[in-house]
Design an enzyme around this catalytic site. Structure first.
Site, PDB file in Angstrom:
ATOM      1  N   GLU A 120      10.966  -1.208   0.099  1.00 22.04           N
ATOM      2  CA  GLU A 120      10.061  -0.513  -0.825  1.00 22.04           C
ATOM      3  C   GLU A 120       8.630  -0.480  -0.295  1.00 22.04           C
ATOM      4  O   GLU A 120       8.163  -1.416   0.344  1.00 22.04           O
ATOM      5  CB  GLU A 120      10.083  -1.223  -2.182  1.00 22.04           C
ATOM      6  N   GLU A 124      -0.037   1.649  -6.550  1.00 18.30           N
ATOM      7  CA  GLU A 124      -0.037   1.497  -8.000  1.00 18.30           C
ATOM      8  C   GLU A 124      -1.464   1.431  -8.535  1.00 18.30           C
ATOM      9  O   GLU A 124      -2.279   0.626  -8.079  1.00 18.30           O
ATOM     10  CB  GLU A 124       0.729   0.243  -8.415  1.00 18.30           C
ATOM     11  N   ARG A 204       9.777   8.053  -5.614  1.00 17.42           N
ATOM     12  CA  ARG A 204       9.812   7.956  -7.075  1.00 17.42           C
ATOM     13  C   ARG A 204       8.384   7.872  -7.602  1.00 17.42           C
ATOM     14  O   ARG A 204       7.579   7.074  -7.120  1.00 17.42           O
ATOM     15  CB  ARG A 204      10.617   6.726  -7.503  1.00 17.42           C
ATOM     16  N   TRP A 208       4.159   3.861 -16.494  1.00 15.93           N
ATOM     17  CA  TRP A 208       4.808   2.924 -17.404  1.00 15.93           C
ATOM     18  C   TRP A 208       3.785   1.966 -17.976  1.00 15.93           C
ATOM     19  O   TRP A 208       2.671   1.838 -17.454  1.00 15.93           O
ATOM     20  CB  TRP A 208       5.938   2.170 -16.697  1.00 15.93           C
ATOM     21  N   THR A 219       3.483 -10.121 -16.264  1.00 14.87           N
ATOM     22  CA  THR A 219       3.373  -8.677 -16.102  1.00 14.87           C
ATOM     23  C   THR A 219       2.162  -8.136 -16.857  1.00 14.87           C
ATOM     24  O   THR A 219       1.406  -7.308 -16.346  1.00 14.87           O
ATOM     25  CB  THR A 219       4.645  -7.976 -16.622  1.00 14.87           C
TER      26      THR A 219
END
Length: 422
Positions: A120, A124, A204, A208, A219
């Site tokens: 990956e 972000e 992708r 979110w 998180t």
């Protein structure tokens, strides 16, 4: 006797919902899997100001509309996580995404390159940070550490379109913003190459809520705090995408379970005759390559990888190790990478990956990376070490995805409980 569909619906209602961007329906390092569909084009350009820009993309969750600002990815309420992904894979090359990230505390705008064995590469954007963006990488689903991220400076990403580029070759990964290099990861710096992303990827893109209150505290902290949905809508915009595929082919076959770049074979009548390890496409040939792997038993299987990467949002432990935001692996030479990160939802559902088909959920985990022993440049071009941490970087280096492994058992328990109740 209640119907099975009634039980399933009830289980989904009580089970933790997750948005999944980093998942695998079949991990070729664990079992024989179908070949990855490729593209025979070496340079693909997508204009998202036009509806035709979404050709060759699949909307895996939510709804994505196109307009003058490009493709719009909007969170209006809890559970929204609109996501798209290419319906083809590419193998080495370069991707450039023209993006304006979303504002909003706890909101995450994600660009993710993902392979079936959970290699990956990420960009972000965090809604509460309008001066930086995260770079990240993972290899082979290894989430033993979260210290691979860097946070280069970028001018008002929530107000301004910037071009975010990943140049991917066998030797290195290079992240650039508007043509300025902000990070370089050499092959050897990812645990001697064992955790260097080196297998066919698809792209992708999605948004979110990492700050959803049902997420683990790690998180939420990484995403910048709890999301206040009363302040919605939160929108991310993608104006254009360009993908340069260094190895055009009709498909990519995994010849063994090593997960090494050399194990990947090119298939189809337009497969390249000479492998390219750089970002420049190799010349094409009309010579028929070896047939793609097929397995009637495996081809229809949607079993997730045994190394799940989807965060189960309401069961994640908050005990994941914290980081400083920037890479701390420079002094050790190479860090262990992991399967990540960002999460917007995928379309398939399985016990291991646990993403919902509708994309409902509050975000999967976004994980940290860090370019061990490499140098990083800020958007202004000044060079800093990869281990330097910007003062405004998030205090937590991406939440652990280990909790995802609990999704299957929780769903089963929910089914049993509901059965007796009904």
């Amino acid at each position: 006797m209640p119907s099975i569909m009634k039980l399933v619906a009830a289980a989904l209602a009580v089970a933790p919902l997750a948005a999944a961007q980093t998942y695998s329906n079949c991990n070729p390092t664990k079992k024989t899997c179908p070949a990855n569909p490729g593209s025979t084009e070496s340079d693909l350009k997508f204009d998202f100001t036009q509806p035709s820009g979404l050709d060759k993309w699949t909307t895996t969750a939510g709804k994505v509309n196109t307009g003058s600002n490009g493709a719009e990815f909007t969170i209006n309420k809890k559970g929204d996580a609109p996501t798209i992904q290419t319906d083809f894979y590419f193998f080495y090359g370069e991707i450039t995404v023209e993006m304006k990230t979303a504002p909003g505390q706890g909101i995450v705008s994600s660009i993710v390159l993902e392979s079936d064995d959970l290699d990956e590469v990420d960009w972000e954007g965090i809604g509460g940070n309008n001066g930086q963006i995260e770079t990240n990488y993972f290899g082979k689903g290894d989430t033993t550490t979260y210290d691979r991220d860097t946070w280069p400076a970028v001018a008002t990403p929530q107000n301004t379109f910037h071009k975010y580029t990943v140049n991917w070759s066998k030797e290195s990964l290079v992240w650039s913003i508007d043509g300025n290099v902000v990070r370089t990861l050499n092959y050897a710096d990812a645990q001697g190459g064992s955790r260097f992303p080196q297998t066919p990827m698809n792209l992708r893109i999605g948004i979110w809520a990492g700050g959803d209150s049902s997420n683990g505290q790690g998180t939420i902290d990484w995403a910048g705090g709890v999301t206040d949905y009363s302040a919605a809508p939160f929108s991310m915009y993608i104006k254009s995408v360009e993908i340069k595929n260094a190895n055009p082919a009709e498909s990519y076959t995994w010849s063994d379970m090593s997960g090494s770049s050399d194990s990947i074979k090119f298939t189809g009548s337009n497969a390249v005759s000479a492998r390219s390890t750089t970002t420049t496409a190799a010349p094409t040939s009309v010579t028929e390559a070896s047939p793609a792997q097929t397995s009637s038993a495996e081809a229809s299987t949607t079993e997730a990888s045994s190394t799940p990467t989807t965060l189960v949002t309401s069961t994640q432990s908050s005990s994941a190790s914290s980081g400083t935001g920037s890479s701390t692996a420079a002094s050790t030479g190479a860090s262990s990478s992991g399967a990540s990160s960002s999460g917007v939802s995928g379309s398939s559902s399985s016990a291991g990956a646990t993403q919902t088909g509708s994309g409902a959920g509050s975000g999967s985990s976004s994980s940290g990376s860090g370019s061990s022993g490499t140098s990083t440049q800020t958007g202004s071009g000044s060079s800093t070490s990869a281990s330097a941490s910007a003062s405004s970087s998030p205090a937590f280096n991406a939440a652990s995805n280990v909790a995802a492994s609990y999704m299957g058992p929780v769903s089963i328990l929910a089914l049993v409980a509901t059965f007796f109740q009904l």
